[in-house]
Structures are given as C-alpha cells and as structure tokens.
Design an enzyme around this catalytic site. Structure first.
Site, PDB file in Angstrom:
ATOM      1  N   ARG A   1      35.432 -44.830  37.543  1.00 64.52           N
ATOM      2  CA  ARG A   1      35.173 -43.613  36.789  1.00 64.52           C
ATOM      3  C   ARG A   1      33.681 -43.312  36.920  1.00 64.52           C
ATOM      4  O   ARG A   1      32.875 -44.223  37.168  1.00 64.52           O
ATOM      5  CB  ARG A   1      35.531 -43.788  35.315  1.00 64.52           C
ATOM      6  CG  ARG A   1      37.000 -44.142  35.055  1.00 64.52           C
ATOM      7  CD  ARG A   1      37.242 -44.419  33.578  1.00 64.52           C
ATOM      8  NE  ARG A   1      38.646 -44.696  33.310  1.00 64.52           N
ATOM      9  CZ  ARG A   1      39.194 -45.897  33.321  1.00 64.52           C
ATOM     10  NH1 ARG A   1      38.448 -46.965  33.609  1.00 64.52           N
ATOM     11  NH2 ARG A   1      40.477 -46.061  33.046  1.00 64.52           N
TER      12      ARG A   1
ATOM     13  N   LYS B   1      36.423 -48.211  30.111  1.00 62.96           N
ATOM     14  CA  LYS B   1      37.184 -47.538  29.073  1.00 62.96           C
ATOM     15  C   LYS B   1      37.993 -48.573  28.303  1.00 62.96           C
ATOM     16  O   LYS B   1      38.682 -49.404  28.880  1.00 62.96           O
ATOM     17  CB  LYS B   1      38.122 -46.512  29.723  1.00 62.96           C
ATOM     18  CG  LYS B   1      38.921 -45.681  28.746  1.00 62.96           C
ATOM     19  CD  LYS B   1      39.768 -44.683  29.504  1.00 62.96           C
ATOM     20  CE  LYS B   1      40.592 -43.827  28.581  1.00 62.96           C
ATOM     21  NZ  LYS B   1      41.432 -42.868  29.339  1.00 62.96           N
TER      22      LYS B   1
ATOM     23  N   HIS C   1      36.586 -37.336  38.880  1.00 64.04           N
ATOM     24  CA  HIS C   1      37.736 -38.214  38.696  1.00 64.04           C
ATOM     25  C   HIS C   1      38.705 -38.126  39.869  1.00 64.04           C
ATOM     26  O   HIS C   1      39.530 -39.032  40.071  1.00 64.04           O
ATOM     27  CB  HIS C   1      38.446 -37.872  37.384  1.00 64.04           C
ATOM     28  CG  HIS C   1      39.062 -39.055  36.719  1.00 64.04           C
ATOM     29  ND1 HIS C   1      38.317 -40.098  36.201  1.00 64.04           N
ATOM     30  CD2 HIS C   1      40.364 -39.391  36.491  1.00 64.04           C
ATOM     31  CE1 HIS C   1      39.115 -41.009  35.672  1.00 64.04           C
ATOM     32  NE2 HIS C   1      40.371 -40.603  35.847  1.00 64.04           N
TER      33      HIS C   1
ATOM     34  N   ARG D   1      38.544 -41.141  42.047  1.00 62.81           N
ATOM     35  CA  ARG D   1      39.291 -42.301  41.542  1.00 62.81           C
ATOM     36  C   ARG D   1      40.780 -42.152  41.846  1.00 62.81           C
ATOM     37  O   ARG D   1      41.430 -43.106  42.292  1.00 62.81           O
ATOM     38  CB  ARG D   1      39.046 -42.433  40.035  1.00 62.81           C
ATOM     39  CG  ARG D   1      39.823 -43.551  39.346  1.00 62.81           C
ATOM     40  CD  ARG D   1      39.311 -43.727  37.917  1.00 62.81           C
ATOM     41  NE  ARG D   1      40.261 -44.383  37.060  1.00 62.81           N
ATOM     42  CZ  ARG D   1      40.407 -45.704  36.954  1.00 62.81           C
ATOM     43  NH1 ARG D   1      39.660 -46.502  37.692  1.00 62.81           N
ATOM     44  NH2 ARG D   1      41.286 -46.232  36.127  1.00 62.81           N
TER      45      ARG D   1
ATOM     46  N   HIS E   1      44.482 -50.361  34.709  1.00 62.55           N
ATOM     47  CA  HIS E   1      45.516 -49.779  33.850  1.00 62.55           C
ATOM     48  C   HIS E   1      46.230 -50.876  33.067  1.00 62.55           C
ATOM     49  O   HIS E   1      46.678 -51.865  33.658  1.00 62.55           O
ATOM     50  CB  HIS E   1      46.538 -49.009  34.678  1.00 62.55           C
ATOM     51  CG  HIS E   1      45.993 -47.764  35.305  1.00 62.55           C
ATOM     52  ND1 HIS E   1      46.555 -47.177  36.428  1.00 62.55           N
ATOM     53  CD2 HIS E   1      44.947 -46.969  34.958  1.00 62.55           C
ATOM     54  CE1 HIS E   1      45.866 -46.093  36.744  1.00 62.55           C
ATOM     55  NE2 HIS E   1      44.881 -45.952  35.875  1.00 62.55           N
TER      56      HIS E   1
ATOM     57  N   TYR F   1      51.028 -42.235  40.685  1.00 65.62           N
ATOM     58  CA  TYR F   1      50.519 -42.021  42.046  1.00 65.62           C
ATOM     59  C   TYR F   1      51.631 -42.059  43.087  1.00 65.62           C
ATOM     60  O   TYR F   1      51.476 -41.527  44.183  1.00 65.62           O
ATOM     61  CB  TYR F   1      49.428 -43.034  42.373  1.00 65.62           C
ATOM     62  CG  TYR F   1      48.217 -42.878  41.487  1.00 65.62           C
ATOM     63  CD1 TYR F   1      47.442 -41.723  41.549  1.00 65.62           C
ATOM     64  CD2 TYR F   1      47.859 -43.856  40.572  1.00 65.62           C
ATOM     65  CE1 TYR F   1      46.344 -41.560  40.721  1.00 65.62           C
ATOM     66  CE2 TYR F   1      46.767 -43.698  39.738  1.00 65.62           C
ATOM     67  CZ  TYR F   1      46.015 -42.547  39.815  1.00 65.62           C
ATOM     68  OH  TYR F   1      44.928 -42.364  38.990  1.00 65.62           O
TER      69      TYR F   1
END
Length: 328
Positions: A144, A169, A275, A278, A301, A310
C-alpha cells in the site's frame, strides 16, 4: 504527519477522548481509530447529537438504513460504519446490541482496476526520483502507498531479498518479496537517507517518530540508523503533537500527485490510483500461476476470500478460455 496519533489528556473526560483512549489501549491502528471516530460522530449527528448511552439497536438500525437508502453507500462503506458502532457499544460501552435489523446496501462490490504489466511499467517509467522508487515497490512488492512511504531501514533484508511490513493496516506484520531489480536503487536510497540522518544529528536533530511507546521503552532508538525512514521528507518540520522538530517520511499525497501527473501524460484510460499497483501485483502473480494462499500471505489478507476477488479480475481469458467468435 497525519499518521501520528493526536495527544490525549492523562485522564480523558470528554466522551470521544475516552473512546480514543480505549481504542489505543486495545492497540487498534491509528487509521482505524480515525475512521471509527468519524463514523461514530456521524451516528451522533444523525440522531441530533444524542449521547450514545441514551441510544441502542433501534437508533443504530435507523442510521445504517439511512446510509443505504439515502446516502447510497457501497457495501464495504456500510460494513465499516457497522464495525464502528458495534465496537462503540460492545467493546467501549459494554452493551450488547442484539440482532440488528437494518437495510443492507444493494450497491454491489466492484472489481478492482488493474494494470497489465506493460501499463504498470509505463506509469513507473513516467515517474522519477523517490516517487518512482515508491511506485516500483507498490507494484513489485504489493505494498500500500502508506506502507511504502513508512518503510524504515530495518525493514529491508537484502540477504533474504525480502521486506518486512511492520506498520501495516490493522497492525498486521507480514513478509513480502523484494524484487531483484530494486536491490541497487534501494541500497542507494538507504545510503542517501542515512547521510541525511547523519547531517540532522550534527545539526542537533535526528530523532525520528516511533510508534506506540517505543520512544520511552528504548530512549536511543529514535536516533538509531535502523529506525530511520527510507524515504525521508526533504525538510524538517515541527511535529504539532509533540512540538519536536523532526524529519518525517515523504507524504502519501505527494506520491499520489506524482502518479496522477504520470497518468495524465500517458494514454492509459483507466480509473487508476496508487492502490492499482497493489491490485496489479496480485493479479500478475495469479496469472503467473502463484497459488492463492501464497498471494494471500504476501498481500497480508486475513481472509482468503478477500484474495479470491483477484480470480474474478484475471478472468476466464487468462485461463485459456476463448470466445466462440474467435474460433477458426
């Protein structure tokens, strides 16, 4: 310096100050703290500034339904608002809201925009200097923008050719790839950052911001080389919270503006942002045959279902499925 927590009174008396103090005691990320505060204030204002202790499930349902029906927020936006008020009542006020009956938003989740490899390299090549290197890390390592600009010297392991993402994050640490093509540029950038740090020390400065209470636990860490930002700001500035003159990292907005300028010079007609690099990292790994669990780990994740989106972005054409119109 919008990623540095604002100071709170030693004994917070105001409701929102106590709410912030509770989140910090639970070690929530500062971005989560800011987001939850914004939504809780929105909830309070919607109900004509009533105190949350005088409200409950009915008021939460009314507000969340308003977000869906009148403000037409996206699914993830409503989920974030829900998380904020659930934390407020269950964690902070220690009250069970029971089963909520709000109207859920019907705005579907959109697939993320991605670059092809050629497009990503065009955008990177159209940038220069520090911004180009930051963009290269976003695409080459799946970072990120905030993770890239916050990288510190100790986060790079050249021998193992990997990066450690510590200020991520949700405060989730992870290890990700360090592209071979970036080894030399990153070494040169670190040398420049440490030379600048040495000059700051000679000028009587050089203490970098440390997260949490590390500056108290390790008093000398703030001036050590390993804690310095790899992408330091060009100028020192007064930290408005601590009133300490220090050098922070380059701003996220600077990188975003540099990318927007590069995009405007190219004929790539996609609604892209930082983003997008990414997302493109993940989709290109998937196209190359990388298994979904490995991509989940590299992206950081928690839930593999987040990574699974994805597979929809890559699409059937990347799996060798052809349209009947293209058959000879």
């Amino acid at each position: 310096m919008d990623d540095i927590p604002i100071p709170l009174p030693a004994q917070p008396a105001r409701f929102m100050d106590r709410f912030r103090a509770h989140m910090r005691a639970k070690r929530l990320a500062y971005r989560t703290e800011k987001t939850y505060c914004l939504w809780v204030l929105d909830f309070i204002r919607f109900h004509k500034r009533r105190h949350p202790e005088t409200m409950g499930a009915a008021e939460v349902d009314a507000w969340l339904s308003y977000l869906a029906n009148q403000r037409h927020v996206a699914i993830n936006t409503q989920k974030t608002a829900l998380n904020a008020v659930v934390y407020l009542y269950r964690q902070f006020l220690e009250r069970d809201l029971g089963e909520l009956q709000f109207n859920k938003t019907n705005k579907g989740r959109r697939l993320p925009v991605v670059f092809s490899h050629e497009e990503a390299m065009q955008v990177i090549d159209a940038m220069n200097g520090v911004h180009q290197l930051v963009a290269s890390l976003m695409y080459g390592s799946g970072l990120r923008v905030m993770e890239a600009v916050r990288l510190r010297v100790q986060d790079v392991d050249f021998s193992e050719q990997c990066l450690f993402i510590r200020e991520a994050k949700g405060e989730k640490w992870r290890r990700t790839l360090l592209p071979h093509a970036l080894l030399a540029p990153l070494r040169a950038q670190i040398d420049m950052a440490l030379a600048l740090h040495k000059r700051d020390l000679l000028d009587g400065y050089g203490a970098v911001y440390l997260p949490g209470a590390l500056d108290k636990k390790y008093p000398k860490a703030a001036t050590s080389s390993q804690w310095q930002y790899i992408f330091p700001a060009p100028n020192r500035a007064m930290d408005p919270r601590s009133q300490v003159m220090r050098r922070h990292h380059v701003g996220e907005q600077q990188v975003r503006r540099a990318m927007a300028a590069a995009m405007s010079r190219l004929d790539i007609r996609k609604k892209a942002s930082c983003h997008t690099f990414r997302h493109s990292f993940a989709t290109n790994l998937l196209k190359a045959g990388t298994d979904i669990r490995s991509i989940q780990e590299l992206m950081g994740h928690t839930d593999v279902n987040t990574t699974m989106i994805y597979t929809h972005v890559v699409g059937a054409h990347a799996r060798g499925v052809a349209s009947p119109l293209d058959r000879s």
